[in-house]
Design an enzyme around this catalytic site. Structure first.
Site, PDB file in Angstrom:
ATOM      1  N   HIS A  98      20.183  13.366 -17.121  1.00 38.58           N
ATOM      2  CA  HIS A  98      19.181  14.420 -16.913  1.00 38.58           C
ATOM      3  C   HIS A  98      19.274  14.911 -15.467  1.00 38.58           C
ATOM      4  O   HIS A  98      19.533  14.120 -14.555  1.00 38.58           O
ATOM      5  CB  HIS A  98      17.784  13.871 -17.206  1.00 38.58           C
ATOM      6  CG  HIS A  98      16.754  14.962 -17.252  1.00 38.58           C
ATOM      7  ND1 HIS A  98      16.217  15.503 -16.113  1.00 38.58           N
ATOM      8  CD2 HIS A  98      16.200  15.632 -18.299  1.00 38.58           C
ATOM      9  CE1 HIS A  98      15.364  16.467 -16.464  1.00 38.58           C
ATOM     10  NE2 HIS A  98      15.332  16.565 -17.777  1.00 38.58           N
ATOM     11  N   GLY A 107      10.309  19.310 -22.347  1.00 40.84           N
ATOM     12  CA  GLY A 107       9.610  18.478 -21.378  1.00 40.84           C
ATOM     13  C   GLY A 107       8.105  18.700 -21.475  1.00 40.84           C
ATOM     14  O   GLY A 107       7.433  18.168 -22.357  1.00 40.84           O
ATOM     15  N   GLY A 108       7.578  19.526 -20.584  1.00 39.16           N
ATOM     16  CA  GLY A 108       6.134  19.748 -20.474  1.00 39.16           C
ATOM     17  C   GLY A 108       5.420  19.962 -21.804  1.00 39.16           C
ATOM     18  O   GLY A 108       4.392  19.327 -22.072  1.00 39.16           O
ATOM     19  N   GLU A 165      17.125  15.588 -13.366  1.00 46.59           N
ATOM     20  CA  GLU A 165      16.235  14.903 -12.409  1.00 46.59           C
ATOM     21  C   GLU A 165      16.857  13.595 -11.941  1.00 46.59           C
ATOM     22  O   GLU A 165      16.648  13.162 -10.806  1.00 46.59           O
ATOM     23  CB  GLU A 165      14.857  14.691 -13.048  1.00 46.59           C
ATOM     24  CG  GLU A 165      14.084  16.002 -13.095  1.00 46.59           C
ATOM     25  CD  GLU A 165      13.071  16.115 -14.218  1.00 46.59           C
ATOM     26  OE1 GLU A 165      12.705  15.096 -14.828  1.00 46.59           O
ATOM     27  OE2 GLU A 165      12.649  17.258 -14.493  1.00 46.59           O
ATOM     28  N   GLU A 176      20.662  22.356 -19.947  1.00 43.19           N
ATOM     29  CA  GLU A 176      19.399  22.571 -19.256  1.00 43.19           C
ATOM     30  C   GLU A 176      19.669  23.128 -17.854  1.00 43.19           C
ATOM     31  O   GLU A 176      19.934  22.349 -16.923  1.00 43.19           O
ATOM     32  CB  GLU A 176      18.644  21.249 -19.104  1.00 43.19           C
ATOM     33  CG  GLU A 176      18.312  20.569 -20.406  1.00 43.19           C
ATOM     34  CD  GLU A 176      17.122  19.624 -20.248  1.00 43.19           C
ATOM     35  OE1 GLU A 176      16.135  19.827 -20.949  1.00 43.19           O
ATOM     36  OE2 GLU A 176      17.185  18.708 -19.407  1.00 43.19           O
ATOM     37  N   ASN A 212      10.910  15.023 -24.184  1.00 45.86           N
ATOM     38  CA  ASN A 212      11.176  14.173 -23.023  1.00 45.86           C
ATOM     39  C   ASN A 212       9.866  14.079 -22.234  1.00 45.86           C
ATOM     40  O   ASN A 212       9.478  15.021 -21.563  1.00 45.86           O
ATOM     41  CB  ASN A 212      12.290  14.826 -22.178  1.00 45.86           C
ATOM     42  CG  ASN A 212      12.513  14.111 -20.855  1.00 45.86           C
ATOM     43  OD1 ASN A 212      11.993  13.021 -20.635  1.00 45.86           O
ATOM     44  ND2 ASN A 212      13.275  14.736 -19.969  1.00 45.86           N
ATOM     45  N   TRP A 213       9.232  12.930 -22.356  1.00 45.41           N
ATOM     46  CA  TRP A 213       7.905  12.783 -21.745  1.00 45.41           C
ATOM     47  C   TRP A 213       7.968  12.517 -20.248  1.00 45.41           C
ATOM     48  O   TRP A 213       6.936  12.485 -19.582  1.00 45.41           O
ATOM     49  CB  TRP A 213       7.126  11.657 -22.432  1.00 45.41           C
ATOM     50  CG  TRP A 213       6.824  11.908 -23.888  1.00 45.41           C
ATOM     51  CD1 TRP A 213       7.187  13.000 -24.636  1.00 45.41           C
ATOM     52  CD2 TRP A 213       6.088  11.056 -24.769  1.00 45.41           C
ATOM     53  NE1 TRP A 213       6.727  12.872 -25.927  1.00 45.41           N
ATOM     54  CE2 TRP A 213       6.050  11.694 -26.033  1.00 45.41           C
ATOM     55  CE3 TRP A 213       5.462   9.813 -24.615  1.00 45.41           C
ATOM     56  CZ2 TRP A 213       5.396  11.126 -27.125  1.00 45.41           C
ATOM     57  CZ3 TRP A 213       4.816   9.251 -25.712  1.00 45.41           C
ATOM     58  CH2 TRP A 213       4.776   9.899 -26.948  1.00 45.41           C
ATOM     59  N   LYS A 214       9.165  12.249 -19.744  1.00 44.38           N
ATOM     60  CA  LYS A 214       9.340  11.959 -18.312  1.00 44.38           C
ATOM     61  C   LYS A 214       8.371  10.849 -17.865  1.00 44.38           C
ATOM     62  O   LYS A 214       8.070   9.955 -18.638  1.00 44.38           O
ATOM     63  CB  LYS A 214       9.180  13.234 -17.491  1.00 44.38           C
ATOM     64  CG  LYS A 214      10.072  14.358 -18.034  1.00 44.38           C
ATOM     65  CD  LYS A 214      10.184  15.537 -17.142  1.00 44.38           C
ATOM     66  CE  LYS A 214      11.104  16.565 -17.795  1.00 44.38           C
ATOM     67  NZ  LYS A 214      11.357  17.723 -16.960  1.00 44.38           N
ATOM     68  N   GLY A 267      10.836  22.932 -15.975  1.00 47.48           N
ATOM     69  CA  GLY A 267       9.493  22.775 -15.425  1.00 47.48           C
ATOM     70  C   GLY A 267       9.034  23.948 -14.570  1.00 47.48           C
ATOM     71  O   GLY A 267       8.056  23.838 -13.835  1.00 47.48           O
ATOM     72  N   SER A 270      11.820  24.813 -19.895  1.00 47.19           N
ATOM     73  CA  SER A 270      10.662  25.685 -20.147  1.00 47.19           C
ATOM     74  C   SER A 270      10.629  26.236 -21.577  1.00 47.19           C
ATOM     75  O   SER A 270      10.299  27.401 -21.802  1.00 47.19           O
ATOM     76  CB  SER A 270      10.604  26.814 -19.120  1.00 47.19           C
ATOM     77  OG  SER A 270      10.401  26.269 -17.815  1.00 47.19           O
TER      78      SER A 270
HETATM   79  P1  PGA Z   1      10.574  21.380 -19.341  1.00 49.94           P
HETATM   80  O1  PGA Z   1      11.590  20.151 -19.160  1.00 49.94           O
HETATM   81  O2  PGA Z   1      10.511  21.685 -20.820  1.00 49.94           O
HETATM   82  O3  PGA Z   1       9.274  20.895 -18.800  1.00 49.94           O
HETATM   83  O4  PGA Z   1      11.134  22.536 -18.579  1.00 49.94           O
HETATM   84  C1  PGA Z   1      12.755  20.051 -19.941  1.00 49.94           C
HETATM   85  C2  PGA Z   1      13.525  18.814 -19.559  1.00 49.94           C
HETATM   86  O5  PGA Z   1      13.551  18.454 -18.374  1.00 49.94           O
HETATM   87  O6  PGA Z   1      14.136  18.158 -20.414  1.00 49.94           O
END
Ligand code: PGA
Length: 251
Positions: free
Chosen positions: A95, A233-234, A97, A167, A10-12, A173, A212
């Site tokens: 998600h 994500g990251g 976010e 999640e 997930n590149w956000k 993050g 994470s």
């Molecule tokens: P993260 O994000 O790996 O940076 O913690 C995961 C996500 O939000 O899908």
């Protein structure tokens, strides 16, 4: 039927079109391991070019969100038809976010899940508790509510194709992942719930862990019997890190 592990990036809100193409070109150099599925979810602006760059590759394309309507006066939104048009297979919905910063409700998530299936997209539906909810002993109640709402009205056959990502919000993050055992336990709770409502189809639902995930901890999650892969994500923004996580996946 054995569940095929899925590692989805997930590149956000990262990567211009040029950066996105460079990243998938680098990912494409390494074959996708047998018995594992890999997907990338770039921002909307890069979907079309990344789709073209992925031609001939086993890496799948996903979007990060969508509206549930096919078309209409919804300024700023993207429809399932548009995602199919650029050959997306997956779409992330719900998600944390989006729930947190864009007031996305359980009801909206449910509409998106149903719209995805109606347009032959596979939803990666996210659930997870906030830290205050975990501290109050409500983690299971929260993921239960989110899962029930998002799967309401689905056919068992659709539940078998649904992907869920557990999640915990406090792990996203932050560099502070859930323990692999705790992720396995909560995912087991989610599967138990699906099994009560949809029977045997629940054994086919892929349930990922996210929050994470790094090259250092990925294998621990993948060893867990209930964990069917990861939403990353990251670490998905870095070729070496993402490929190391992919290599840790096991069929
Ligand atoms: P993260 O994000 O790996 O940076 O913690 C995961 C996500 O939000 O899908």
């Amino acid at each position: 039927m054995a569940r095929i592990p899925l590692i989805a990036g997930n590149w956000k809100m990262h990567k211009t079109v040029g950066d996105a193409i460079a990243l998938v070109q680098a990912l494409k150099r390494e074959p996708v391991p047998d018995g594992v599925e890999v997907a990338v979810c770039p921002p909307f602006t890069a979907l079309s070019d990344v789709s073209r760059a992925l031609e001939g590759s086993a890496i799948r394309l996903g979007a990060q969100d969508m509206h549930w309507e096919s078309q209409g006066a919804f300024t700023g939104e993207i429809s399932p038809i548009m995602l199919r048009d650029v050959r997306c297979r997956y779409v992330i919905v719900g998600h944390s976010e989006r729930r947190q910063h864009f007031a996305e409700t359980d009801e909206a998530v449910s509409r998106k899940v149903r719209a995805a299936f109606a347009h032959e997209l596979l939803p990666i539906m996210c659930v997870g508790e906030r830290l205050d909810e975990r501290d109050a002993g409500r983690a299971e109640a929260v993921v239960t509510r989110q899962t029930e709402a998002a799967t309401a009205g689905l056919e068992p056959q659709q539940v078998g194709r649904l992907v869920i990502a557990y999640e915990p919000v406090w792990a996203i993050g932050t560099g502070r992942s859930a323990s692999a055992e705790e992720a396995n336990r909560v995912i087991g709770v989610i599967r138990g719930l699906l099994s009560e409502r949809f029977g045997g189809a629940a054994a086919e639902t892929r349930i990922l862990y996210g929050g994470s995930v790094t090259p250092d901890n990925a294998a621990e999650f993948f060893w867990q019997p209930e964990v069917d892969g990861a939403l990353v994500g990251g670490a998905s923004l870095d070729t070496t890190k993402f490929l190391t996580i992919v290599r840790a996946a096991r069929p």
